[in-house]
Design an enzyme around this catalytic site. Structure first.
Site, short mmCIF file in Angstrom:
data_model
loop_
_atom_site.label_atom_id
_atom_site.label_comp_id
_atom_site.label_asym_id
_atom_site.label_seq_id
_atom_site.Cartn_x
_atom_site.Cartn_y
_atom_site.Cartn_z
N GLU A 109 28.67 42.43 34.46
CA GLU A 109 30.07 42.60 34.04
C GLU A 109 30.36 41.80 32.77
O GLU A 109 30.91 42.32 31.80
CB GLU A 109 30.99 42.14 35.18
CG GLU A 109 32.45 42.16 34.82
CD GLU A 109 32.93 43.56 34.44
OE1 GLU A 109 32.94 44.41 35.32
OE2 GLU A 109 33.27 43.78 33.27
N ASP A 155 31.39 43.20 28.96
CA ASP A 155 32.62 42.80 28.29
C ASP A 155 32.35 42.24 26.90
O ASP A 155 32.95 42.67 25.92
CB ASP A 155 33.37 41.75 29.13
CG ASP A 155 33.87 42.32 30.45
OD1 ASP A 155 34.02 43.55 30.54
OD2 ASP A 155 34.10 41.54 31.38
N SER A 172 35.21 48.97 33.95
CA SER A 172 34.78 47.73 33.32
C SER A 172 34.31 47.97 31.90
O SER A 172 34.31 47.06 31.07
CB SER A 172 33.58 47.16 34.06
OG SER A 172 34.02 46.40 35.13
#
Ligand SMILES: *[C@@H]1O[C@H](CO)[C@@H](O)[C@H](O)[C@H]1NC(C)=O
Ligand SMILES: *[C@@H]1O[C@H](CO)[C@@H](O)[C@H](O)[C@H]1NC(C)=O
Ligand SMILES: *[C@@H]1O[C@H](CO)[C@@H](O)[C@H](O)[C@H]1NC(C)=O
Ligand SMILES: *[C@@H]1O[C@H](CO)[C@@H](O)[C@H](O)[C@H]1NC(C)=O
Ligand SMILES: *[C@@H]1O[C@H](CO)[C@@H](O)[C@H](O)[C@H]1NC(C)=O
Ligand SMILES: *[C@@H]1O[C@H](CO)[C@@H](O)[C@H](O)[C@H]1NC(C)=O
Length: 580
Positions: free
Chosen positions: A285, A289, A491
């Site tokens: 994750e 990002d 995400s």
């Protein structure tokens, strides 16, 4: 020492005029009578000497004024558009009544709390104190227990039902940790490593990978050379011990954006977070990002905020001091403490959970912290979730995702393929906690008219509809543990949409103008054809076909996906830096 403090309080009391309440013999009344959410079981008794960090949020009598101000300054039709409030103005509007401060201080002090150790938020609307379990039990007239999450084995100390003296009910809004358990998770629904992909539908499975440069082409970013503004910053948020791996980031840039290969990422650790660079502990994750958010917002300075907080302790007798499982308020209060020049203008977060698992009082309070950030001119984006219209409860009802359901964040859904259609996992629907805000009335009512009686009873038609916008979210290439993998989920879409907003805020600042701040009223006011309206696909869930993407807003892809040069033009910036 306690005595001295009480003396001081009495001194204050003359000035503020304490209401005539009867405090001796304290009559406790229930403040929350929640139960542990599904999946959590009472497991053992914590040691009475164990220290927990109690957070007490006081009522905010002027909060409605802050909301009114926020809606004015974020409305492009209002002459005050983007006249963001100062830190001091926000704190004044968020402040509790002085009487609340006095009464709560007096209550704590008279129960043996060391008042010199109390920390306060800048608006004084939150008190943070370290107390033993025994003290907390006395203050809240409750019993704490260690709860265990059956699936993950996580353990946390909670008291889902608690009381406060009746005379404090009008002064205290919430106390945590009590009834909020925190089932926060990252919105990654699949990672394709060579041929293997998990948990993802066949339609998405069959779609090809997409790379950074394809996304830049698709959203009109290729060939755009942003002016360098040193104060311009774009932040990505990490919770749950997600570490952004810097070697993976370097490898990503080497492969997909070579000029950025020596670029630095500013990492800020919050609440005892650590920054492991052990490759095998890299978080997929966090990597998504910083790589996608960073790749599209280049060369704007990126910040990675890593907030610690997840119950993972296997020994119920060791300290739960930092073991809060409640990252939102801890993170947001840390940001609100910062001066404006220390804050990023844009923040994207790819975490969330079912609204049903968040007590209403806690959700409302967290949402009010987002409103405070928005008032200070920060654009905040959140993934809309990866369960489609899913999250079924019995009887069949769609379960919304929080914080995406908070009307003061911009919720980002997912698309896939080129030309784009809705990703079937794209989280969307209607909040049961927050009313439909005025800025989206026309758009949402127009959708509801098209929907007619379909799914009557499956969702709350008066609730805030989400997502607001969307972006690519399936099989986007990133580097994870030194290999290229293709990641899917909202995400992926939130850091991408956030990066476009970071470019817009940067361009406005380069032009001597103020950044956009809270985005939604502006987004919903954009003329048709500025965003890419997504009109195909749906988000099945809960045994249904879900909502359809349609012309205009829909609870799958929101208003659509971004296109940089049209957005620049809509802001009067002429997309003038787009060149060969
Ligand atoms: C934890 O504390 C409880 C009660 O204080 C005690 O009965 C138990 O043995 C302790 N467990 C461990 C692993 O130390
Ligand atoms: C990209 O897609 C191709 C074909 O579907 C697949 O063979 C390849 O492994 C994928 N690459 C990644 C990084 O997943
Ligand atoms: C990155 O740094 C290395 C080592 O200092 C240097 O050789 C290289 O030219 C730099 N690359 C870029 C794109 O700045
Ligand atoms: C890296 O992390 C893994 C998994 O947590 C662990 O097994 C390994 O020992 C760590 N390596 C180093 C060098 O710390
Ligand atoms: C529907 O939403 C409104 C707020 O928008 C709320 O007051 C109401 O309780 C919700 N209904 C249900 C059944 O959750
Ligand atoms: C979605 O579109 C399909 C195909 O046009 C239609 O059959 C279905 O009724 C629509 N569903 C909703 C919820 O609008």
């Amino acid at each position: 020492m306690v005595f001295a403090l009480l003396t001081t309080l009495v001194g204050f009391a003359c000035a503020v005029h304490l209401p005539n309440v009867v405090r001796p013999g304290t009559y406790f009344a229930i403040k929350s009578s929640a139960k542990a959410p599904q999946g959590w079981v009472k497991y053992s008794t914590p040691s009475p000497h164990q220290v927990i960090t109690l957070r007490i949020a006081l009522q905010q009598p002027n909060f409605h004024k802050l909301e009114e101000e926020l809606l004015e300054i974020s409305n492009p039709a209002n002459p005050r558009w983007t006249e963001h409030l100062t830190k001091e103005q926000v704190e004044k509007l968020a402040a509790p009544h002085p009487t609340s401060l006095l009464l709560v201080d007096e209550y704590l002090a008279s129960n043996g709390v060391d008042m010199s150790s109390v920390q306060r938020s800048p608006a004084k609307d939150w008190l943070i104190i370290d107390v033993t379990v025994a003290q907390a039990e006395r203050l809240l007239n409750t019993e704490y227990a260690v709860f265990k999450h059956v699936q993950s084995g996580s353990e946390i100390v909670r008291a889902p039902s608690y009381s406060l003296p009746l005379y404090l009910h009008d002064h205290v809004d919430i106390v945590q940790p009590t009834d909020y358990f925190g089932s926060v998770h990252a919105m990654v629904s699949g990672v394709r490593v060579e041929k293997h992909t998990s948990r993802i539908s066949d339609a998405v499975l069959a779609s090809p990978n997409i790379s950074l440069s394809q996304i830049k082409d698709l959203y009109g970013v290729t060939g755009y050379f942003p002016p360098m503004i040193p104060t311009s910053k774009y932040a990505l948020t990490g919770y749950l011990e997600q570490y952004a791996n810097l070697a993976d980031l370097k490898q990503f840039y080497a492969l997909y954006l070579p000029p950025a290969v020596n670029r630095t990422l500013k990492v800020e650790l919050i609440n005892g977070a650590i920054n492991s660079q052990n490759a095998s502990e890299a978080g997929v994750e966090a990597n998504i990002d910083v790589q996608l958010g960073g790749g599209i917002s280049y060369p704007i300075q990126n910040i990675f905020y890593s907030t610690y907080g997840r119950g993972q302790n296997t020994n119920p007798n060791i300290s739960y001091h930092d073991n809060g499982n409640e990252p939102y308020d801890v993170f947001l209060l840390t940001l609100l403490k910062k001066k404006n020049h220390e804050l990023p203008q844009t923040i994207s977060t790819s975490y969330g959970e079912h609204e049903t698992e968040v007590p209403f009082s806690y959700a409302r309070r967290v949402c009010s912290l987002y409103a405070q950030l928005g008032s200070r001119g920060i654009s905040v984006l959140h993934s809309s979730g990866d369960g489609g219209s899913d999250g079924c409860t019995n009887p069949n009802v769609f379960v919304p995702i929080f914080p995406a359901s908070c009307p003061y964040v911009t919720a980002v859904g997912g698309t896939f393929r080129i030309p784009e259609i809705a990703a079937p996992f794209s989280g969307g629907g209607f909040s049961n906690y927050f009313q439909r805000p005025s800025y989206q009335s026309l758009a949402v009512l127009s959708y509801l008219r098209k929907l007619g009686k379909t799914y009557h009873g499956f969702f709350n038609a008066s609730g805030r509809g989400f997502p607001d916008v969307s972006a690519q979210s399936a099989h986007v290439e990133i580097v994870w543990i030194r290999r290229v993998v293709a990641a899917s989920g909202t995400s992926v879409s939130s850091p991408i949409f956030g990066a476009i907003i970071a470019l817009l805020n940067n361009a406005l600042m380069a032009d001597g103008r103020r950044p956009l701040g809270f985005l939604n009223p502006w987004l919903y006011s954009l003329e048709d054809g500025i965003l890419n309206d997504i009109t195909a696909g749906s988000n099945p869930g809960c045994g249904s076909n879900g909502f359809n993407a349609t012309v205009g807003w829909d609870p799958v892809t929101g208003l659509g996906t971004p296109y940089l040069c049209r957005l620049l033009e809509a802001l009067g910036l002429e997309g003038n830096r787009l060149s060969a």
